[in-house]
Design a protein around this motif. Sequence first.
Motif, PDB file in Angstrom:
ATOM      1  N   ASP A  19       0.841  -1.204   0.000  1.00 61.03           N
ATOM      2  CA  ASP A  19       0.000   0.000   0.000  1.00 61.03           C
ATOM      3  C   ASP A  19       0.872   1.249   0.000  1.00 61.03           C
ATOM      4  O   ASP A  19       2.107   1.158  -0.007  1.00 61.03           O
ATOM      5  N   ASP A  20       0.238   2.424   0.013  1.00 61.42           N
ATOM      6  CA  ASP A  20       0.955   3.699  -0.099  1.00 61.42           C
ATOM      7  C   ASP A  20       1.743   4.084   1.136  1.00 61.42           C
ATOM      8  O   ASP A  20       2.453   5.090   1.112  1.00 61.42           O
ATOM      9  N   THR A  21       1.628   3.324   2.218  1.00 63.69           N
ATOM     10  CA  THR A  21       2.362   3.646   3.439  1.00 63.69           C
ATOM     11  C   THR A  21       3.493   2.654   3.704  1.00 63.69           C
ATOM     12  O   THR A  21       4.071   2.650   4.782  1.00 63.69           O
ATOM     13  N   THR A  23      -2.502  -1.773  -3.428  1.00 62.73           N
ATOM     14  CA  THR A  23      -3.861  -1.802  -2.905  1.00 62.73           C
ATOM     15  C   THR A  23      -3.984  -0.731  -1.828  1.00 62.73           C
ATOM     16  O   THR A  23      -2.987  -0.201  -1.351  1.00 62.73           O
ATOM     17  N   ALA A  24      -5.193  -0.423  -1.455  1.00 63.66           N
ATOM     18  CA  ALA A  24      -5.422   0.607  -0.433  1.00 63.66           C
ATOM     19  C   ALA A  24      -5.410  -0.005   0.956  1.00 63.66           C
ATOM     20  O   ALA A  24      -6.021  -1.044   1.186  1.00 63.66           O
ATOM     21  N   ASN A  25      -4.695   0.632   1.856  1.00 60.44           N
ATOM     22  CA  ASN A  25      -4.761   0.329   3.294  1.00 60.44           C
ATOM     23  C   ASN A  25      -4.741  -1.148   3.658  1.00 60.44           C
ATOM     24  O   ASN A  25      -5.753  -1.702   4.073  1.00 60.44           O
TER      25      ASN A  25
END
Length: 186
Positions: free
Chosen positions: A123-125, A158-160
Amino acid sequence: MTPSDKAALRAEMRAIRKRLAEVGPEAAERAASHMADLPPGDLLAVYRAMGSELDPEPLARALVASGRRLCLPVVLERDAPMIFRAWTPGEPLELDAAGCPAPLPLAEAVDPDLIVTPLLAFDDTGGRLGQGGGYYDRTFAARPGATRIGLAYAGQATANLPVEAHDIRLHGVLTEAGYRSFGISH
């Protein structure tokens, strides 16, 4: 997230990764073309692809051609961090305790600057969904100074992702679309 939810997410992401591998056979070569964007490091750990994992072989060849040294992870015990042994593409391998190809015991044990890891999703983090064995998370915890880089298809984003206390985030991910840093410090 319950264990059954996480198992379902893993199954879904394995299916997605398999489809991405089928439609993007050139993705590994394209990811390797972005090698210059990786963080610095003289000794990099790569892996030997299994199943539909993005194959790091083109990246390994490019890294060696640029003068960097390589190593591969080795599972000696199922519930312990992996060790790393020096390796150059073409050298013989044997199966380790997890059934993954690994350098022979006579290869030098080393401490990589940067660890390239396979994954099912990211994910983005910097969250990473792995196969569920915990090998990389245990190894990341034991080697906090190493830079952690995922190698994946861009479509594995993917998100979160559900991140638990023992999950260790990636510093970045290399895909066929390029390198993304997540701004995570050591």
